[in-house]
Design a protein around this motif. Structure first.
Motif, PDB file in Angstrom:
ATOM      1  N   ALA A 130       0.831  -1.209   0.000  1.00 13.35           N
ATOM      2  CA  ALA A 130       0.000   0.000   0.000  1.00 13.35           C
ATOM      3  C   ALA A 130       0.866   1.259   0.000  1.00 13.35           C
ATOM      4  CB  ALA A 130      -0.931  -0.007   1.207  1.00 13.35           C
ATOM      5  N   SER A 131       2.058   1.192   0.578  1.00 12.37           N
ATOM      6  CA  SER A 131       2.940   2.358   0.601  1.00 12.37           C
ATOM      7  C   SER A 131       3.497   2.676  -0.782  1.00 12.37           C
ATOM      8  CB  SER A 131       4.091   2.127   1.580  1.00 12.37           C
ATOM      9  OG  SER A 131       4.846   1.004   1.182  1.00 12.37           O
ATOM     10  N   HIS A 132       3.482   1.712  -1.697  1.00 12.81           N
ATOM     11  CA  HIS A 132       3.963   1.947  -3.063  1.00 12.81           C
ATOM     12  C   HIS A 132       2.936   2.699  -3.905  1.00 12.81           C
ATOM     13  CE1 HIS A 132       6.610  -1.863  -2.537  1.00 12.81           C
ATOM     14  NE2 HIS A 132       7.181  -0.800  -2.021  1.00 12.81           N
ATOM     15  N   VAL A 133       1.661   2.567  -3.545  1.00  9.74           N
ATOM     16  CA  VAL A 133       0.578   3.198  -4.314  1.00  9.74           C
ATOM     17  C   VAL A 133       0.491   4.662  -3.900  1.00  9.74           C
ATOM     18  CG1 VAL A 133      -1.877   3.135  -4.838  1.00  9.74           C
ATOM     19  CG2 VAL A 133      -0.645   1.002  -4.416  1.00  9.74           C
ATOM     20  N   GLN A 134       0.696   5.556  -4.857  1.00 12.99           N
ATOM     21  CA  GLN A 134       0.753   6.993  -4.568  1.00 12.99           C
ATOM     22  C   GLN A 134      -0.519   7.681  -5.067  1.00 12.99           C
ATOM     23  OE1 GLN A 134       3.463   8.348  -2.884  1.00 12.99           O
ATOM     24  NE2 GLN A 134       3.952   6.191  -2.656  1.00 12.99           N
ATOM     25  N   MET A 135      -1.551   7.642  -4.246  1.00 13.50           N
ATOM     26  CA  MET A 135      -2.819   8.283  -4.605  1.00 13.50           C
ATOM     27  C   MET A 135      -2.852   9.682  -4.017  1.00 13.50           C
ATOM     28  SD  MET A 135      -5.415   5.087  -4.012  1.00 13.50           S
ATOM     29  CE  MET A 135      -6.858   6.008  -4.493  1.00 13.50           C
ATOM     30  N   GLU A 136      -3.458  10.622  -4.756  1.00 15.92           N
ATOM     31  CA  GLU A 136      -3.582  11.988  -4.253  1.00 15.92           C
ATOM     32  C   GLU A 136      -4.630  12.074  -3.148  1.00 15.92           C
ATOM     33  OE1 GLU A 136      -4.320  14.569  -7.528  1.00 15.92           O
ATOM     34  OE2 GLU A 136      -2.440  14.023  -8.511  1.00 15.92           O
ATOM     35  N   GLY A 137      -5.565  11.170  -3.198  1.00 14.47           N
ATOM     36  CA  GLY A 137      -6.631  11.131  -2.209  1.00 14.47           C
ATOM     37  C   GLY A 137      -7.496   9.926  -2.504  1.00 14.47           C
ATOM     38  N   PRO A 138      -8.470   9.658  -1.677  1.00 12.78           N
ATOM     39  CA  PRO A 138      -9.344   8.503  -1.934  1.00 12.78           C
ATOM     40  C   PRO A 138     -10.220   8.744  -3.161  1.00 12.78           C
ATOM     41  CG  PRO A 138     -10.107   9.722  -0.024  1.00 12.78           C
ATOM     42  CD  PRO A 138      -8.809  10.340  -0.428  1.00 12.78           C
ATOM     43  N   ILE A 139     -10.564   7.664  -3.829  1.00 11.41           N
ATOM     44  CA  ILE A 139     -11.455   7.729  -4.982  1.00 11.41           C
ATOM     45  C   ILE A 139     -12.878   7.662  -4.455  1.00 11.41           C
ATOM     46  CG2 ILE A 139     -12.194   6.548  -7.077  1.00 11.41           C
ATOM     47  CD1 ILE A 139      -9.310   5.487  -7.320  1.00 11.41           C
ATOM     48  N   LYS A 140     -13.724   8.637  -4.866  1.00 11.70           N
ATOM     49  CA  LYS A 140     -15.076   8.711  -4.320  1.00 11.70           C
ATOM     50  C   LYS A 140     -16.164   8.651  -5.382  1.00 11.70           C
ATOM     51  CE  LYS A 140     -13.745  11.078  -0.169  1.00 11.70           C
ATOM     52  NZ  LYS A 140     -14.159  11.997   0.863  1.00 11.70           N
ATOM     53  N   SER A 141     -15.757   8.353  -6.637  1.00 16.80           N
ATOM     54  CA  SER A 141     -16.778   8.243  -7.682  1.00 16.80           C
ATOM     55  C   SER A 141     -16.377   7.174  -8.689  1.00 16.80           C
ATOM     56  CB  SER A 141     -16.990   9.589  -8.382  1.00 16.80           C
ATOM     57  OG  SER A 141     -15.785  10.023  -8.971  1.00 16.80           O
ATOM     58  N   LEU A 142     -17.346   6.712  -9.444  1.00 14.47           N
ATOM     59  CA  LEU A 142     -17.105   5.680 -10.451  1.00 14.47           C
ATOM     60  C   LEU A 142     -16.284   6.262 -11.596  1.00 14.47           C
ATOM     61  CD1 LEU A 142     -20.701   4.166 -10.664  1.00 14.47           C
ATOM     62  CD2 LEU A 142     -18.757   3.261  -9.402  1.00 14.47           C
ATOM     63  N   GLY A 143     -15.526   5.391 -12.272  1.00 13.06           N
ATOM     64  CA  GLY A 143     -14.764   5.845 -13.432  1.00 13.06           C
ATOM     65  C   GLY A 143     -13.442   5.113 -13.558  1.00 13.06           C
ATOM     66  N   MET A 144     -12.625   5.614 -14.498  1.00 11.41           N
ATOM     67  CA  MET A 144     -11.300   5.037 -14.738  1.00 11.41           C
ATOM     68  C   MET A 144     -10.253   6.034 -14.246  1.00 11.41           C
ATOM     69  SD  MET A 144      -8.352   4.657 -16.763  1.00 11.41           S
ATOM     70  CE  MET A 144      -8.582   5.674 -18.161  1.00 11.41           C
ATOM     71  N   TYR A 145      -9.284   5.528 -13.476  1.00 14.00           N
ATOM     72  CA  TYR A 145      -8.235   6.366 -12.898  1.00 14.00           C
ATOM     73  C   TYR A 145      -6.879   5.763 -13.223  1.00 14.00           C
ATOM     74  CZ  TYR A 145     -12.119   8.182 -10.172  1.00 14.00           C
ATOM     75  OH  TYR A 145     -13.314   8.732  -9.793  1.00 14.00           O
ATOM     76  N   THR A 146      -5.893   6.623 -13.453  1.00 11.21           N
ATOM     77  CA  THR A 146      -4.511   6.185 -13.627  1.00 11.21           C
ATOM     78  C   THR A 146      -3.777   6.555 -12.353  1.00 11.21           C
ATOM     79  OG1 THR A 146      -4.663   6.567 -15.995  1.00 11.21           O
ATOM     80  CG2 THR A 146      -2.466   6.358 -15.062  1.00 11.21           C
ATOM     81  N   ILE A 147      -3.286   5.543 -11.658  1.00  6.76           N
ATOM     82  CA  ILE A 147      -2.664   5.755 -10.349  1.00  6.76           C
ATOM     83  C   ILE A 147      -1.181   5.436 -10.440  1.00  6.76           C
ATOM     84  CG2 ILE A 147      -2.630   4.996  -7.949  1.00  6.76           C
ATOM     85  CD1 ILE A 147      -5.604   4.488  -8.230  1.00  6.76           C
TER      86      ILE A 147
END
Length: 170
Positions: A130-147
């Motif tokens: 989980a420490s390798h995953v660099q998200m700007e914040g939690p995802i709160k809606s449906l869709g496609m994201y590049t993380i």
């Protein structure tokens, strides 16, 4: 050889630097890293570094052992880096699909965080913490994201995350 000295004259070491030459067995803050040859005062060596197991006397045999150990560590580090880069290339071509409860407008009731992405990658046999995953914040809606995923300080990759609504039986 007997050293003749006058009264009050100090005896100094031949190299004029004084001190004891030691080899560090572990990293010591403000002093050096493991395997480095350092020169310290005899009391510091005798009373702290050697009894605590932080250093040892720098003999030619010890220097050779440390050098061979360092070469083995470098080879292991190169192999580790190669496997991390291969993992990064595999992850780049993979996409994660996560199901979540959502409203009709596409807003999630909860959120998707880095640990959720990490669990999904681990279930696909990609060892990503989980420490390798660099998200700007939690995802709160449906869709496609590049993380972005940072596996090592020089190995950076991305994974596509699809957040889809949970299939409900009506």
């Amino acid at each position: 050889m007997v050293v003749q000295r006058k009264r009050g004259q100090r005896i100094r070491s031949a190299d004029r630097k004084g001190g004891v030459e030691l080899m560090l067995a572990e990293d010591v803050p403000k002093l050096g890293n493991q395997g480095e040859i350092i020169r310290v005062k005899p009391g510091f060596a005798r009373n702290y570094l050697i009894p605590m197991g932080l250093a040892t006397v720098a003999t030619p045999a010890n220097k050779m052992m440390v050098e061979s150990h360092r070469k083995r560590q470098e080879e292991a580090q190169i192999a580790r880096r190669k496997s991390i880069k291969a993992l990064g290339d595999k992850i780049k071509n993979y996409s994660v699909t996560l199901e979540a409860n959502a409203t009709d407008e596409g807003q999630l009731y909860g959120s998707i965080v880095a640990s959720d992405v990490s669990k999904a990658l681990k279930s696909a046999n990609y060892e990503v913490e989980a420490s390798h995953v660099q998200m700007e914040g939690p995802i709160k809606s449906l869709g496609m994201y590049t993380i972005p995923i940072i596996l090592d300080h020089d190995v950076k990759t991305e994974v596509k995350v699809w957040v889809v609504p949970t299939a409900s039986i009506k």
